[in-house]
Motif scaffolding. Structure first.
Motif, PDB file in Angstrom:
ATOM      1  N   GLY A 122       0.795  -1.223   0.000  1.00  0.00           N
ATOM      2  CA  GLY A 122       0.000   0.000   0.000  1.00  0.00           C
ATOM      3  C   GLY A 122       0.824   1.267   0.000  1.00  0.00           C
ATOM      4  O   GLY A 122       0.261   2.359   0.045  1.00  0.00           O
ATOM      5  N   LYS A 123       2.148   1.169  -0.077  1.00  0.00           N
ATOM      6  CA  LYS A 123       2.935   2.400   0.026  1.00  0.00           C
ATOM      7  C   LYS A 123       2.739   3.311  -1.178  1.00  0.00           C
ATOM      8  O   LYS A 123       2.637   4.538  -1.025  1.00  0.00           O
ATOM      9  CB  LYS A 123       4.417   2.083   0.271  1.00  0.00           C
ATOM     10  CG  LYS A 123       5.031   1.050  -0.641  1.00  0.00           C
ATOM     11  CD  LYS A 123       6.383   0.603  -0.088  1.00  0.00           C
ATOM     12  CE  LYS A 123       7.245  -0.035  -1.159  1.00  0.00           C
ATOM     13  NZ  LYS A 123       6.787  -1.363  -1.603  1.00  0.00           N
ATOM     14  N   SER A 124       2.666   2.706  -2.384  1.00  0.00           N
ATOM     15  CA  SER A 124       2.417   3.549  -3.554  1.00  0.00           C
ATOM     16  C   SER A 124       1.018   4.147  -3.517  1.00  0.00           C
ATOM     17  O   SER A 124       0.808   5.309  -3.873  1.00  0.00           O
ATOM     18  CB  SER A 124       2.578   2.738  -4.846  1.00  0.00           C
ATOM     19  OG  SER A 124       3.936   2.518  -5.116  1.00  0.00           O
ATOM     20  N   THR A 125       0.059   3.341  -3.084  1.00  0.00           N
ATOM     21  CA  THR A 125      -1.298   3.852  -2.964  1.00  0.00           C
ATOM     22  C   THR A 125      -1.322   5.054  -2.031  1.00  0.00           C
ATOM     23  O   THR A 125      -1.922   6.084  -2.319  1.00  0.00           O
ATOM     24  CB  THR A 125      -2.239   2.764  -2.409  1.00  0.00           C
ATOM     25  OG1 THR A 125      -2.123   1.599  -3.212  1.00  0.00           O
ATOM     26  CG2 THR A 125      -3.677   3.252  -2.409  1.00  0.00           C
ATOM     27  N   PHE A 126      -0.620   4.916  -0.890  1.00  0.00           N
ATOM     28  CA  PHE A 126      -0.586   6.014   0.070  1.00  0.00           C
ATOM     29  C   PHE A 126       0.034   7.249  -0.558  1.00  0.00           C
ATOM     30  O   PHE A 126      -0.458   8.368  -0.401  1.00  0.00           O
ATOM     31  CB  PHE A 126       0.216   5.595   1.310  1.00  0.00           C
ATOM     32  CG  PHE A 126       0.390   6.710   2.280  1.00  0.00           C
ATOM     33  CD1 PHE A 126       1.582   7.415   2.357  1.00  0.00           C
ATOM     34  CD2 PHE A 126      -0.658   7.097   3.109  1.00  0.00           C
ATOM     35  CE1 PHE A 126       1.744   8.462   3.248  1.00  0.00           C
ATOM     36  CE2 PHE A 126      -0.504   8.146   4.001  1.00  0.00           C
ATOM     37  CZ  PHE A 126       0.690   8.836   4.071  1.00  0.00           C
ATOM     38  N   LEU A 127       1.132   7.045  -1.281  1.00  0.00           N
ATOM     39  CA  LEU A 127       1.813   8.170  -1.901  1.00  0.00           C
ATOM     40  C   LEU A 127       0.852   8.935  -2.814  1.00  0.00           C
ATOM     41  O   LEU A 127       0.786  10.164  -2.788  1.00  0.00           O
ATOM     42  CB  LEU A 127       3.008   7.661  -2.702  1.00  0.00           C
ATOM     43  CG  LEU A 127       3.992   8.728  -3.151  1.00  0.00           C
ATOM     44  CD1 LEU A 127       4.835   9.175  -1.966  1.00  0.00           C
ATOM     45  CD2 LEU A 127       4.898   8.215  -4.249  1.00  0.00           C
ATOM     46  N   ARG A 128       0.098   8.202  -3.587  1.00  0.00           N
ATOM     47  CA  ARG A 128      -0.775   8.831  -4.557  1.00  0.00           C
ATOM     48  C   ARG A 128      -1.978   9.529  -3.924  1.00  0.00           C
ATOM     49  O   ARG A 128      -2.673  10.293  -4.594  1.00  0.00           O
ATOM     50  CB  ARG A 128      -1.236   7.811  -5.594  1.00  0.00           C
ATOM     51  CG  ARG A 128      -0.108   7.404  -6.535  1.00  0.00           C
ATOM     52  CD  ARG A 128      -0.475   6.162  -7.312  1.00  0.00           C
ATOM     53  NE  ARG A 128      -1.506   6.446  -8.291  1.00  0.00           N
ATOM     54  CZ  ARG A 128      -1.290   6.564  -9.599  1.00  0.00           C
ATOM     55  NH1 ARG A 128      -0.088   6.436 -10.071  1.00  0.00           N
ATOM     56  NH2 ARG A 128      -2.297   6.804 -10.417  1.00  0.00           N
ATOM     57  N   THR A 129      -2.243   9.251  -2.658  1.00  0.00           N
ATOM     58  CA  THR A 129      -3.349   9.987  -2.046  1.00  0.00           C
ATOM     59  C   THR A 129      -2.919  11.413  -1.744  1.00  0.00           C
ATOM     60  O   THR A 129      -3.763  12.298  -1.599  1.00  0.00           O
ATOM     61  CB  THR A 129      -3.840   9.353  -0.723  1.00  0.00           C
ATOM     62  OG1 THR A 129      -2.742   9.326   0.195  1.00  0.00           O
ATOM     63  CG2 THR A 129      -4.360   7.969  -0.935  1.00  0.00           C
ATOM     64  N   VAL A 130      -1.614  11.648  -1.668  1.00  0.00           N
ATOM     65  CA  VAL A 130      -1.157  12.979  -1.266  1.00  0.00           C
ATOM     66  C   VAL A 130      -1.340  13.995  -2.397  1.00  0.00           C
ATOM     67  O   VAL A 130      -1.522  15.185  -2.137  1.00  0.00           O
ATOM     68  CB  VAL A 130       0.323  12.928  -0.805  1.00  0.00           C
ATOM     69  CG1 VAL A 130       0.805  14.286  -0.377  1.00  0.00           C
ATOM     70  CG2 VAL A 130       0.471  11.932   0.325  1.00  0.00           C
ATOM     71  N   ASN A 131      -1.265  13.551  -3.650  1.00  0.00           N
ATOM     72  CA  ASN A 131      -1.589  14.516  -4.701  1.00  0.00           C
ATOM     73  C   ASN A 131      -2.851  14.129  -5.463  1.00  0.00           C
ATOM     74  O   ASN A 131      -3.097  14.565  -6.580  1.00  0.00           O
ATOM     75  CB  ASN A 131      -0.411  14.729  -5.665  1.00  0.00           C
ATOM     76  CG  ASN A 131      -0.132  13.493  -6.507  1.00  0.00           C
ATOM     77  OD1 ASN A 131      -0.645  12.415  -6.247  1.00  0.00           O
ATOM     78  ND2 ASN A 131       0.674  13.671  -7.533  1.00  0.00           N
ATOM     79  N   ARG A 132      -3.645  13.294  -4.823  1.00  0.00           N
ATOM     80  CA  ARG A 132      -4.947  12.908  -5.361  1.00  0.00           C
ATOM     81  C   ARG A 132      -4.839  12.331  -6.767  1.00  0.00           C
ATOM     82  O   ARG A 132      -5.721  12.497  -7.593  1.00  0.00           O
ATOM     83  CB  ARG A 132      -5.911  14.105  -5.344  1.00  0.00           C
ATOM     84  CG  ARG A 132      -6.329  14.438  -3.935  1.00  0.00           C
ATOM     85  CD  ARG A 132      -7.354  15.544  -3.859  1.00  0.00           C
ATOM     86  NE  ARG A 132      -8.599  15.182  -4.515  1.00  0.00           N
ATOM     87  CZ  ARG A 132      -9.735  15.831  -4.339  1.00  0.00           C
ATOM     88  NH1 ARG A 132      -9.773  16.862  -3.497  1.00  0.00           N
ATOM     89  NH2 ARG A 132     -10.822  15.494  -4.997  1.00  0.00           N
ATOM     90  N   MET A 133      -3.747  11.607  -7.055  1.00  0.00           N
ATOM     91  CA  MET A 133      -3.645  10.932  -8.343  1.00  0.00           C
ATOM     92  C   MET A 133      -4.529   9.695  -8.369  1.00  0.00           C
ATOM     93  O   MET A 133      -4.800   9.152  -9.423  1.00  0.00           O
ATOM     94  CB  MET A 133      -2.190  10.539  -8.625  1.00  0.00           C
ATOM     95  CG  MET A 133      -1.352  11.669  -9.196  1.00  0.00           C
ATOM     96  SD  MET A 133      -2.015  12.383 -10.718  1.00  0.00           S
ATOM     97  CE  MET A 133      -1.427  11.211 -11.932  1.00  0.00           C
ATOM     98  N   ASN A 134      -4.957   9.241  -7.205  1.00  0.00           N
ATOM     99  CA  ASN A 134      -5.846   8.086  -7.191  1.00  0.00           C
ATOM    100  C   ASN A 134      -7.231   8.436  -7.711  1.00  0.00           C
ATOM    101  O   ASN A 134      -8.020   7.549  -8.018  1.00  0.00           O
ATOM    102  CB  ASN A 134      -5.971   7.516  -5.777  1.00  0.00           C
ATOM    103  CG  ASN A 134      -4.757   6.689  -5.400  1.00  0.00           C
ATOM    104  OD1 ASN A 134      -4.186   6.019  -6.241  1.00  0.00           O
ATOM    105  ND2 ASN A 134      -4.358   6.767  -4.151  1.00  0.00           N
TER     106      ASN A 134
END
Lengths: 283, 293, 257
Positions: free
Chosen positions: C48-60
């Protein structure tokens, strides 16, 4: 080793069948070229038909076909490309997209003569455009729309997703991303797909049969509401309904050759363009 | 959730509207066919369409039976399919499994070329070259027969069948073929026992799409099948297809007459038939693609 | 799991739960990422580390079916609150991807892309921004004579530094890096790691890495993820020498992952 022998015989059979098709195609094209070439002359290409089409030239038909094709492209290209952009970049799984794809597949399968009936019912009669370039072009546009949508969508999907992500991560809006980073690279593919649509539109007879075509019209059109001659229709009438069928044979072949060169030339051009652009944009 | 910029929203709506055009056109097609055909149901009544003769221009009694037209289309389609399937499928197998890469790169576009030849040009060729040939070879009174039409249609359907079948065959995973060869099967055995059966749904879909194209074809058949609206199953007779009927008679028909409306009914039947075939073919293709992802 | 942060907290995450459709990928994550430090996210694949990263710039957001619960606060403001302008957010938070993805344009155009879409149009102003960003990314000397050449002609390491320059050009405060060196050779990797060390002075950097030695070398703080949960967060030195959780210790000593 009889088994190897039978295998080889089979392969030769398959080869034969495939090359038989190739030969049939070649025969048709050569026949048209062989008999049509003598009929081609400057007068033929630039003159007006005389004596009910038995003599003279086919300029009005060439002009007519060109007008119809240009009209069809002007109508179908923007709508088709916009639809493809929507399907590739915006659409989410759901009932609307499913219906949309069904509609596109349906349109692709509608027989050309049914398009003719449709054009007759809607453009000629209901909207009152009459038998005209307008009616014919719009009917043809509806016909080539699926072709344009499908090939445009393919061109859009060929652009890697990483480009879109890179652009979005820099803070670009969705449309900015599409406009700056997707469209420029997919435009060539979209256009070549549309050129294939052009080829189809130029060669179709049935849709224009009921919506625009005239046989003996020895003058050029002056407005979109005029009737017009067209190459496929001209060939059809010359071949089947002219009172002196044998005499006009050279005219028939000449018309067939011009139409063939036009359509195949356009298709060939599209294929060449497509491989050129495939090589240019390596990802 | 996402705060969008107004320009983006406007663009989205424009694209959506453009995309909806396809749906609108399809609906309009159905609508306008029905609009022109509907009054026929009142008088002379839909039952007329089930009569056994198509004789719309007559001094005594006009008959609008669709049967001869439907059988004409069916006969020509069946014959064309019978010719196109072997050539098409074998051609597809040859191109994808047997031919050398350079050969395939040359042949494939050449065969695609056939798909680009306008149908009126093929019909013209049939009229001038093929029909006299058929007449001579089979000793017939005329070369304008169902068979001639079927041969032309087969030529037109073959590129479609080859193209889609070839895709289906190429989609069969390498691992199947490797496993078969590793067990000692010959290439030919592998093709017929493993590859083709695995690609069968795709091939069937290809054939159906080819058939759909054949049923809807107008000009080529109109020019060479003779245009006699009779019920027959002999390939050596002249027949009339649904498509040819509309094309040939629409030009002469008075507006709003029963004949005019009957022709629109022919169009509706045609539309429904091709729609059904294409739908089934697409479903088969979709399931086949999902199975092989 | 609070950090022993020396200064301000740049990114604060509270009760973060993330779903891909019906599947939950992040479970109740809470973390405070300090400003102008390098924070490494480590853990086995799929944790989940990449998923977490992408929540910070809302790329998800671009993934269909993605759903989030909880808060992600940057400088105290929840970026998932209604009315948040994602475009402005992404100007503040830059991202560098695992596989470098330069646009098929020239070197200059790649770096100028960001500033240009955000309004800058004058060529002299752009040229200045491009040079500044390329210098920051340590690429200027290698490309200053071929700014108009295609970016795709650069080597792998150069392309990745180009992507870093491109991200820097929009003037972010936070840099998210998703395994930025995993596709590169050791020499290019070393250069990127040096670069991160320099950039740390001015940017808050969050870097996902599966390479523990890299995390130890490069970061000030480390977060260990496992199966969607944040197991431990603390100063890198402490995590790698005296981990508090047994799972952390097992991962670091190579017992799994």
């Amino acid at each position: 080793m009889s088994k190897a022998r039978t295998e080889r015989a089979f392969f030769w059979l398959m080869r034969g069948a495939t090359y038989f098709i190739v030969l049939a195609i070649a025969y048709i094209i050569l026949d048209i070229v062989r008999h049509g070439l003598p009929a081609i002359s400057w007068r033929f290409l630039t003159g007006f038909p005389q004596k009910s089409g038995a003599e003279g030239g086919i300029l009005p038909a060439i002009v007519g076909t060109s007008c119809l094709v240009i009209g069809a492209i002007v109508a179908a290209l923007p709508v088709g490309m916009a639809s493809a952009i929507y399907l590739s970049e915006y659409a989410r799984q759901g009932a609307f997209v499913r219906t949309l794809r069904l509609a596109i597949v349906t349109l692709a399968g509608v027989p050309s003569i049914v398009f003719g009936l449709f054009g007759l019912g809607l453009f000629v009669l209901f909207l009152g455009f009459g038998a005209s370039i307008l009616s014919g072009s719009l009917t043809l546009a509806c016909m080539i729309l699926p072709t344009i949508i499908v090939s445009s969508e393919e061109a859009l999907r060929a652009v890697p997703q990483s480009l879109r992500e890179g652009s979005l991560a820099l803070g670009a809006t969705k449309w900015q991303t599409i406009y700056e980073n997707v469209l420029p690279y997919s435009l060539p593919g979209m256009l070549t797909g549309s050129i294939l649509g052009v080829g189809r539109a130029a060669g179709e007879t049935a849709p224009i049969l009921l919506t625009v075509a005239a046989f003996f019209l020895p003058k050029l059109p002056r407005s979109v509401f005029d009737q017009v001659m067209a190459l496929p229709y001209h060939l059809y009438i010359l071949a089947t309904q002219h009172p002196d069928v044998e005499k006009v044979r050279p005219m028939q072949y000449g018309t067939a050759l011009v139409l063939l060169v036009l359509v195949l030339g356009v298709s060939l051009g599209a294929i060449v363009l497509r491989s050129h652009f495939r090589r240019k944009y390596r990802w | 959730m996402i705060a969008a910029h107004w320009k983006d929203n406007v663009v989205r709506w424009i694209l959506l509207a453009a995309a909806s055009t396809s749906i609108v056109v399809v609906i309009l097609i159905f609508l306008f066919l029905i609009k022109e055909a509907a009054p026929f149901a009142h008088h002379p009544g839909l039952r007329e369409l089930f009569a056994r003769r198509w004789n719309p221009v007559s001094f005594q009694k006009e008959s609008f039976g669709l049967l001869p037209l439907v059988t004409g289309s069916l006969l020509v389609t069946a014959l064309a399919t019978a010719v196109a399937v072997p050539f098409g499928v074998i051609g597809a197998i040859y191109l994808s499994e047997v031919a050398a890469t350079a050969e395939r790169e040359l042949l494939k576009p050449f065969i695609e070329l056939l798909a680009g030849i306008p149908s009126v040009v093929i019909g013209f060729f049939g009229l001038v070259v093929l029909a006299p040939w058929v007449k001579a070879v089979f000793h017939l009174a005329t070369g304008l027969t169902a068979l001639t039409g079927a041969l032309l249609l087969a030529l037109m359907a073959i590129p479609t069948i080859i193209s889609i079948s070839e895709d289906a065959i190429r989609a069969v995973p390498m691992s199947y073929k490797e496993a078969s060869l590793a067990l000692g099967a010959s290439p030919l055995q592998t093709i017929w026992r493993i590859t083709v059966p695995a690609a069968l749904p795709g091939i069937i879909a290809a054939v159906m799409l080819g058939m759909g194209r054949v049923i809807g074809e107008t000009m080529a058949v109109m020019m060479v099948t003779g245009n006699a609206a009779i019920v027959t199953f002999s390939p050596f007779e002249s027949v009339r297809t649904m498509t040819a009927t509309i094309a040939a008679e629409m030009g002469e028909v008075p507006f709003g007459s029963d004949h005019y409306r009957a022709l629109f009914w022919v169009g509706i039947v045609l539309l429904l038939a091709t729609f059904a075939i294409n739908l089934v073919a697409q479903k088969v293709l979709k399931r086949y693609r999902l199975a092989h992802e | 799991m609070t950090a022993n942060s020396p200064s301000e907290v740049k990114i604060e995450v509270e009760g973060l739960n993330f779903f891909y459709g019906p599947v939950q990928a992040l479970f109740d994550v809470a973390m405070r990422i300090p400003a102008r430090q390098v924070t490494a996210l480590i853990g086995p694949s799929g944790c989940g580390k990449s998923t977490f990263l992408r929540t910070v710039n809302r790329m998800n957001d671009i993934i269909p079916g993605a759903r989030i619960e909880g808060k992600v606060l940057i400088d105290g403001r929840d970026i998932y609150a209604n009315g948040t302008d994602v475009v402005t957010l992404r100007k503040k938070v830059g991202m560098v991807f695992q596989k470098s993805n330069p646009f098929p344009k020239s070197v200059f155009e790649n770096v100028a892309y960001g500033p240009r879409i955000h309004g800058a149009a004058a060529r002299p102003a752009l040229a200045e921004i491009v040079e500044r960003s390329l210098r920051r990314a340590g690429l200027w000397d290698e490309v200053k004579d071929r700014l108009d050449a295609s970016a795709l002609d650069l080597s792998g390491g150069q392309q990745q530094r180009l992507c870093i320059a491109r991200a820097l050009a929009i003037g972010p405060e936070i840099l998210l890096m998703d395994e930025p060196a995993s596709a590169l050779d050791p020499r290019s990797t070393a250069r990127i790691e040096d670069l991160i060390g320099e950039l740390r002075r001015d940017y808050t950097i969050v870097i996902v890495t599966h390479n523990m030695q890299q995390a130890a070398r490069v970061s000030d703080f480390t977060a260990f993820f496992y199966e969607g949960q944040l197991i431990e967060f603390g100063r890198t030195k402490q995590i790698f020498t005296m981990p508090r959780e047994k799972q952390t210790e097992d991962y670091i000593t190579g017992r799994f992952g």
